[in-house]
Design a protein around this motif. Structure first.
Motif, PDB file in Angstrom:
ATOM      1  N   GLU A 142       7.320  66.973  48.536  1.00 46.52           N
ATOM      2  CA  GLU A 142       7.458  65.897  47.493  1.00 46.52           C
ATOM      3  C   GLU A 142       8.027  65.893  46.392  1.00 46.52           C
ATOM      4  N   TYR A 143       8.893  67.461  46.217  1.00 47.01           N
ATOM      5  CA  TYR A 143      10.069  67.586  45.462  1.00 47.01           C
ATOM      6  C   TYR A 143      10.986  66.900  45.755  1.00 47.01           C
TER       7      TYR A 143
ATOM      8  N   VAL B 294       5.550  57.763  39.006  1.00 47.11           N
ATOM      9  CA  VAL B 294       4.898  58.727  37.645  1.00 47.11           C
ATOM     10  C   VAL B 294       5.171  59.273  37.460  1.00 47.11           C
ATOM     11  N   MET B 295       5.679  60.296  37.907  1.00 48.18           N
ATOM     12  CA  MET B 295       6.378  61.765  37.231  1.00 48.18           C
ATOM     13  C   MET B 295       7.351  61.345  36.656  1.00 48.18           C
ATOM     14  N   SER B 296       7.403  62.455  35.337  1.00 52.14           N
ATOM     15  CA  SER B 296       8.719  62.247  35.049  1.00 52.14           C
ATOM     16  C   SER B 296       9.479  63.316  35.972  1.00 52.14           C
TER      17      SER B 296
ATOM     18  N   PHE C 274      -1.211  58.424  39.904  1.00 53.30           N
ATOM     19  CA  PHE C 274      -1.075  59.991  40.759  1.00 53.30           C
ATOM     20  C   PHE C 274      -1.562  60.148  41.995  1.00 53.30           C
ATOM     21  N   ARG C 275      -3.217  59.870  42.040  1.00 52.54           N
ATOM     22  CA  ARG C 275      -3.639  59.832  42.847  1.00 52.54           C
ATOM     23  C   ARG C 275      -2.985  58.420  43.987  1.00 52.54           C
ATOM     24  N   LYS C 276      -2.866  57.856  43.328  1.00 53.02           N
ATOM     25  CA  LYS C 276      -2.588  55.922  44.252  1.00 53.02           C
ATOM     26  C   LYS C 276      -0.731  56.616  45.147  1.00 53.02           C
ATOM     27  N   ALA C 277      -0.038  57.263  43.470  1.00 53.13           N
ATOM     28  CA  ALA C 277       1.250  57.349  44.463  1.00 53.13           C
ATOM     29  C   ALA C 277       1.368  58.581  44.744  1.00 53.13           C
ATOM     30  N   HIS C 278       0.996  59.511  45.138  1.00 53.10           N
ATOM     31  CA  HIS C 278       0.599  60.606  45.264  1.00 53.10           C
ATOM     32  C   HIS C 278      -0.595  61.297  46.329  1.00 53.10           C
TER      33      HIS C 278
END
Ligand SMILES: [Zn+2]
Length: 279
Positions: A209-210, A224-226, A251-255
């Motif tokens: 994910e990073y 959604v994450m900065s 966050f749950r939806k995207a990741h």
């Protein structure tokens, strides 16, 4: 031989002192955990921390106990002319302790002091934050040091903690760094995982994910994450923690896989709290 016997006595006495200290702390914490929160404190929490209103009654009660222990063991210091009051202490302690709910904790054992500035401040020192070198004279809203200090700009807590729509939360961010460095190996984006969690799975999912976020930032794509999460693995974990609590549904939806890893680590399900509230 005499000196060996003397050393053994000193060693045994030291062991007794450590044991007595731990026992004393255990009973003190046990007592503090059962002291209920005052209406004044509950008012601060409800006003300043939108997430608090979504907690079940039992989690609220646990949080109140954790705040008592945190305030008993950590020192707050006002900097830049700010005077520390109950609202500042309780709000920051509550946000720090939300990260400790529902699992075994030793209350950030290396942390001694929280320095609070009224506004983002100019840091005069240079040093390492995770893998990142921070320069002297840079403006900061918060920082976390492995030497037992967290620094927070109060106006950033006060305005941002009230806005559940934004993923930014400087207290959650800095205390995620504290959890990250609890094992003494520095901030690497890998806190001490509890029973039933796999370091291999954590590394695979968070590492993947990073790198996805790095690529998105390179392509100038929003997430959604900065973007700040793409700085390094330590900042990724801190930003993921902020997003997990502040924008849980998005966050749950995207990741979903990343959400599940944090849900397993924090033993909490903020998206579940909000989903049931929306029904
Ligand atoms: Zn950070």
């Amino acid at each position: 031989m005499k000196s060996a016997g003397y050393l053994l006595i000193v060693f045994l006495l030291a062991l007794c002192c450590v044991g007595a200290g731990k026992t004393w702390r255990f009973f003190r914490r046990k007592k503090l955990l059962h002291i209920p929160a005052s209406d004044l404190w509950k008012g601060f929490l409800a006003t300043n921390i939108p997430l608090y209103t979504y907690l079940s009654d039992s989690l609220k009660e646990e949080l109140h106990g954790h705040i008592n222990v945190f305030l008993d063991e950590k020192r707050f210091e006002g900097c830049g002319g700010i005077e520390i009051n109950d609202e500042i202490r309780v709000t920051i302690a509550a946000l720090a302790c939300i990260l400790l709910l529902n699992r075994k904790t030793d209350y950030y054992p290396k942390l001694k002091s929280i320095l609070v500035y009224p506004h983002p401040y100019v840091a005069e020192d240079a040093g390492m934050l995770g893998d990142m070198r921070v320069n002297a004279h840079s403006v900061r809203a918060g920082e976390s040091w492995s030497t037992g200090v967290v620094v927070i700009a109060w106006d950033q807590v006060n305005c941002r903690a009230r806005n559940i729509g934004g993923a930014y939360n400087v207290v959650l961010h800095e205390f995620a760094h504290q959890l990250d460095e609890e094992d003494g190996s520095g901030t690497m984006g890998v806190p001490i995982l509890g029973e039933g969690s796999s370091y291999a799975t954590w590394a695979k999912i968070l590492g993947g994910e990073y790198h996805n976020l790095l690529q998105k930032v390179d392509r100038d794509e929003a997430d959604v994450m900065s973007d700040y999460g793409a700085t390094n693995e330590a900042e990724f974990f801190a930003v993921a923690t902020e997003t997990f609590f502040e924008k849980p549904l998005q966050f749950r939806k995207a990741h979903p896989a990343l959400y599940d890893q944090l849900k397993g680590y924090y033993k909490l399900d903020p998206a579940g709290w909000l989903s049931s509230d929306l029904k």
